[in-house]
Structures are given as structure tokens and as C-alpha cells.
Design a protein around this motif. Structure first.
Motif, PDB file in Angstrom:
ATOM      1  N   TYR A 121       0.854  -1.188   0.000  1.00 44.03           N
ATOM      2  CA  TYR A 121       0.000   0.000   0.000  1.00 44.03           C
ATOM      3  C   TYR A 121       0.893   1.242   0.000  1.00 44.03           C
ATOM      4  N   VAL A 122       0.311   2.378  -0.325  1.00 40.33           N
ATOM      5  CA  VAL A 122       1.045   3.641  -0.326  1.00 40.33           C
ATOM      6  C   VAL A 122       0.871   4.271   1.044  1.00 40.33           C
ATOM      7  N   PHE A 123       1.923   4.219   1.847  1.00 36.54           N
ATOM      8  CA  PHE A 123       1.794   4.717   3.223  1.00 36.54           C
ATOM      9  C   PHE A 123       1.503   6.208   3.265  1.00 36.54           C
ATOM     10  N   TRP A 124       2.009   6.961   2.299  1.00 40.34           N
ATOM     11  CA  TRP A 124       1.715   8.395   2.272  1.00 40.34           C
ATOM     12  C   TRP A 124       0.205   8.619   2.197  1.00 40.34           C
ATOM     13  N   ALA A 125      -0.476   7.799   1.356  1.00 41.36           N
ATOM     14  CA  ALA A 125      -1.904   7.958   1.111  1.00 41.36           C
ATOM     15  C   ALA A 125      -2.756   7.091   2.032  1.00 41.36           C
ATOM     16  N   GLN A 126      -2.128   6.201   2.779  1.00 45.11           N
ATOM     17  CA  GLN A 126      -2.825   5.282   3.668  1.00 45.11           C
ATOM     18  C   GLN A 126      -3.821   4.400   2.913  1.00 45.11           C
ATOM     19  N   GLY A 127      -3.367   3.875   1.786  1.00 49.30           N
ATOM     20  CA  GLY A 127      -4.207   2.948   1.037  1.00 49.30           C
ATOM     21  C   GLY A 127      -3.575   2.578  -0.287  1.00 49.30           C
ATOM     22  N   GLN A 128      -4.201   1.593  -0.973  1.00 47.25           N
ATOM     23  CA  GLN A 128      -3.730   1.218  -2.300  1.00 47.25           C
ATOM     24  C   GLN A 128      -4.324   2.137  -3.358  1.00 47.25           C
ATOM     25  N   SER A 145      15.941  18.247  21.062  1.00 46.39           N
ATOM     26  CA  SER A 145      16.542  19.161  20.089  1.00 46.39           C
ATOM     27  C   SER A 145      16.800  18.494  18.733  1.00 46.39           C
ATOM     28  N   SER A 146      16.848  17.147  18.696  1.00 46.01           N
ATOM     29  CA  SER A 146      17.168  16.489  17.427  1.00 46.01           C
ATOM     30  C   SER A 146      16.212  15.360  17.037  1.00 46.01           C
ATOM     31  N   ARG A 147      15.247  15.033  17.883  1.00 47.61           N
ATOM     32  CA  ARG A 147      14.283  13.960  17.587  1.00 47.61           C
ATOM     33  C   ARG A 147      12.890  14.408  17.995  1.00 47.61           C
ATOM     34  N   ALA A 148      11.897  13.897  17.280  1.00 49.32           N
ATOM     35  CA  ALA A 148      10.512  14.259  17.612  1.00 49.32           C
ATOM     36  C   ALA A 148       9.560  13.163  17.154  1.00 49.32           C
ATOM     37  N   ILE A 149       8.430  13.102  17.822  1.00 55.21           N
ATOM     38  CA  ILE A 149       7.319  12.240  17.421  1.00 55.21           C
ATOM     39  C   ILE A 149       6.126  13.159  17.179  1.00 55.21           C
ATOM     40  N   VAL A 150       5.528  13.036  15.999  1.00 53.15           N
ATOM     41  CA  VAL A 150       4.380  13.860  15.626  1.00 53.15           C
ATOM     42  C   VAL A 150       3.273  12.929  15.141  1.00 53.15           C
ATOM     43  N   THR A 151       2.035  13.213  15.538  1.00 52.32           N
ATOM     44  CA  THR A 151       0.898  12.437  15.055  1.00 52.32           C
ATOM     45  C   THR A 151       0.025  13.312  14.172  1.00 52.32           C
ATOM     46  N   LEU A 152      -0.703  12.653  13.276  1.00 52.62           N
ATOM     47  CA  LEU A 152      -1.670  13.353  12.436  1.00 52.62           C
ATOM     48  C   LEU A 152      -2.668  12.337  11.908  1.00 52.62           C
ATOM     49  N   ALA A 153      -3.781  12.829  11.426  1.00 53.37           N
ATOM     50  CA  ALA A 153      -4.779  11.979  10.780  1.00 53.37           C
ATOM     51  C   ALA A 153      -4.661  12.180   9.280  1.00 53.37           C
ATOM     52  N   VAL A 154      -4.554  11.065   8.542  1.00 56.14           N
ATOM     53  CA  VAL A 154      -4.537  11.110   7.081  1.00 56.14           C
ATOM     54  C   VAL A 154      -5.897  10.606   6.616  1.00 56.14           C
ATOM     55  N   HIS A 155      -6.552  11.404   5.779  1.00 55.05           N
ATOM     56  CA  HIS A 155      -7.900  11.087   5.304  1.00 55.05           C
ATOM     57  C   HIS A 155      -7.834  10.570   3.872  1.00 55.05           C
ATOM     58  N   ASN A 156      -8.250   9.334   3.714  1.00 54.79           N
ATOM     59  CA  ASN A 156      -8.364   8.719   2.397  1.00 54.79           C
ATOM     60  C   ASN A 156      -9.605   7.829   2.473  1.00 54.79           C
ATOM     61  N   GLY A 157     -10.745   8.437   2.344  1.00 53.59           N
ATOM     62  CA  GLY A 157     -12.000   7.720   2.560  1.00 53.59           C
ATOM     63  C   GLY A 157     -12.376   7.754   4.035  1.00 53.59           C
TER      64      GLY A 157
END
Length: 195
Positions: A121-128, A145-157
Motif C-alpha cells: 500500500y502507499v503509506f503516504w496515502a494510507q491505502g492502495q 533538540s534532534s528527535r521528535a514524534i508527531v501524530t496526524l490523521a490522514v484522510h483517504n475515505g
């Protein structure tokens, strides 16, 4: 008289000693209070600086992830994505280490043409497949200062939560790993196991 004088000298000496001790105690208390007050002021100052610094870094990260995902959405929504699209996004937004792993995966996939590759699947798009991709709710979970964890919601349907691990390379935040529902262990681990 001498006894009386001696007694009086002893009392006055004791009184002087007592006054001196009280004065020293007050000075020390003032120093303790002053030093505690200065410590409190310093702690307050440094916590404000840290909060300001973290707010700056959080803002910088959110701006960077917004930039990345605006480009991803525009790219996939406009050009419908292909291998070239995927590689150009990896080159622009992923860490050097990720890019090295990606090259090894492509070389391994080339040895097995016609088979399903490392990711199906295309992880950028969260689907095939996708018609329109968007994103929302970018939040910084953890940052140094050099590492981070970020969350977001990706909408594909439907909205799917993703978590990005970012590192700072050459002054720019780059994606170093990608976690989602399909790869909770992280894409980098999947790539390394595939290689």
C-alpha cells in the motif's frame, strides 16, 4: 565587687554572644531566604525559556509536517502518484538513513519481479487507491533538540492516525520512521526485515 563585676561581665559577654548569634542567625536566614528566592526565580526563568523553546520547536515541527503533507496531498491529488512520485517524496522528506534502506528495498524487489514488494500500500496515502487525500490534527507528542514524534490523521475515505518519527538533519526535520495501523512496528523495521 569583683565577683559582682565578673558576674556582670559574664552577663554582658553572654548577652553580646547571644546578640551576635541572633544577628548571625538572621543574616543566615536572610541568605537562606534570599538564596531560595533566587533559586525560585532561576527555576521560573529557565522553565519559561524551556517552555518558549519547546513551543518554538513544536511550532517549527507543526509547520514542517504541514509543509510535507500539503505537498503529499497536492502531489497525489494532482498527479495521481506513481513510483517516481513516491521516490521524489522520499528524497525530499525522509532521512538519509531511510533513503539508504529504501534503495536496498528497491534492489531486493528488483530481484523478484512480479511479486508483492515490501509494502502493498502507499503509506503516504494510507491505502492502495485514493480519490482525494487530506490530513488534519497535527500534534507534537514528544520532542528533543534532534528527535521528535508527531501524530496526524490522514484522510483517504476514512481518517487513519499515523505517527511520524522525525530527526533533524542539516537543520531540517526529516521523517525517519512512519507508524500506522498497517505497520505499528514502523516502516523502517518492515524494510529492514524485507532486505
Amino acid at each position: 565587687k569583683r565577683e559582682k563585676g565578673r558576674l556582670m561581665d559574664t552577663h554582658s559577654t553572654n548577652f553580646g554572644y547571644l546578640c551576635n548569634n541572633i544577628l548571625n542567625f538572621l543574616v543566615n536566614m536572610r541568605n537562606v531566604i534570599f538564596s531560595r528566592l533566587m533559586l525560585a526565580i532561576c527555576l521560573l526563568f529557565f522553565s519559561c525559556v524551556t517552555v518558549t523553546k519547546n513551543n518554538f520547536i513544536d511550532g517549527e515541527l507543526i509547520k514542517r509536517v504541514n509543509c510535507i503533507y500539503t505537498d503529499i496531498c497536492n502531489t497525489y491529488n494532482t498527479f495521481n502518484g506513481n513510483e517516481h512520485t513516491h521516490q521524489s517524496l522520499v528524497d525530499k522528506y525522509c532521512s538519509r538513513s531511510w533513503q539508504d534502506d529504501e534503495k536496498r528495498v528497491v534492489a531486493a524487489e528488483d530481484k523478484h519481479p512480479g511479486e508483492i514488494g515490501c509494502l502493498d500500500y502507499v503509506f503516504w496515502a494510507q491505502g492502495q487507491d485514493w480519490d482525494s487525500i487530506s490530513y488534519s490534527n497535527v500534534k507534537v507528542e514528544k520532542v528533543t533538540s534532534s528527535r521528535a514524534i508527531v501524530t496526524l490523521a490522514v484522510h483517504n475515505g476514512e481518517a487513519k492516525m499515523v505517527r511520524l518519527s522525525l530527526i533533524k538533519e542539516h537543520g531540517q526535520w526529516m521523517i525517519d520512521d512512519f507508524f500506522d495501523e498497517s505497520t505499528p512496528q514502523g516502516i523502517r523495521k518492515v524494510m529492514r526485515e524485507y532486505i
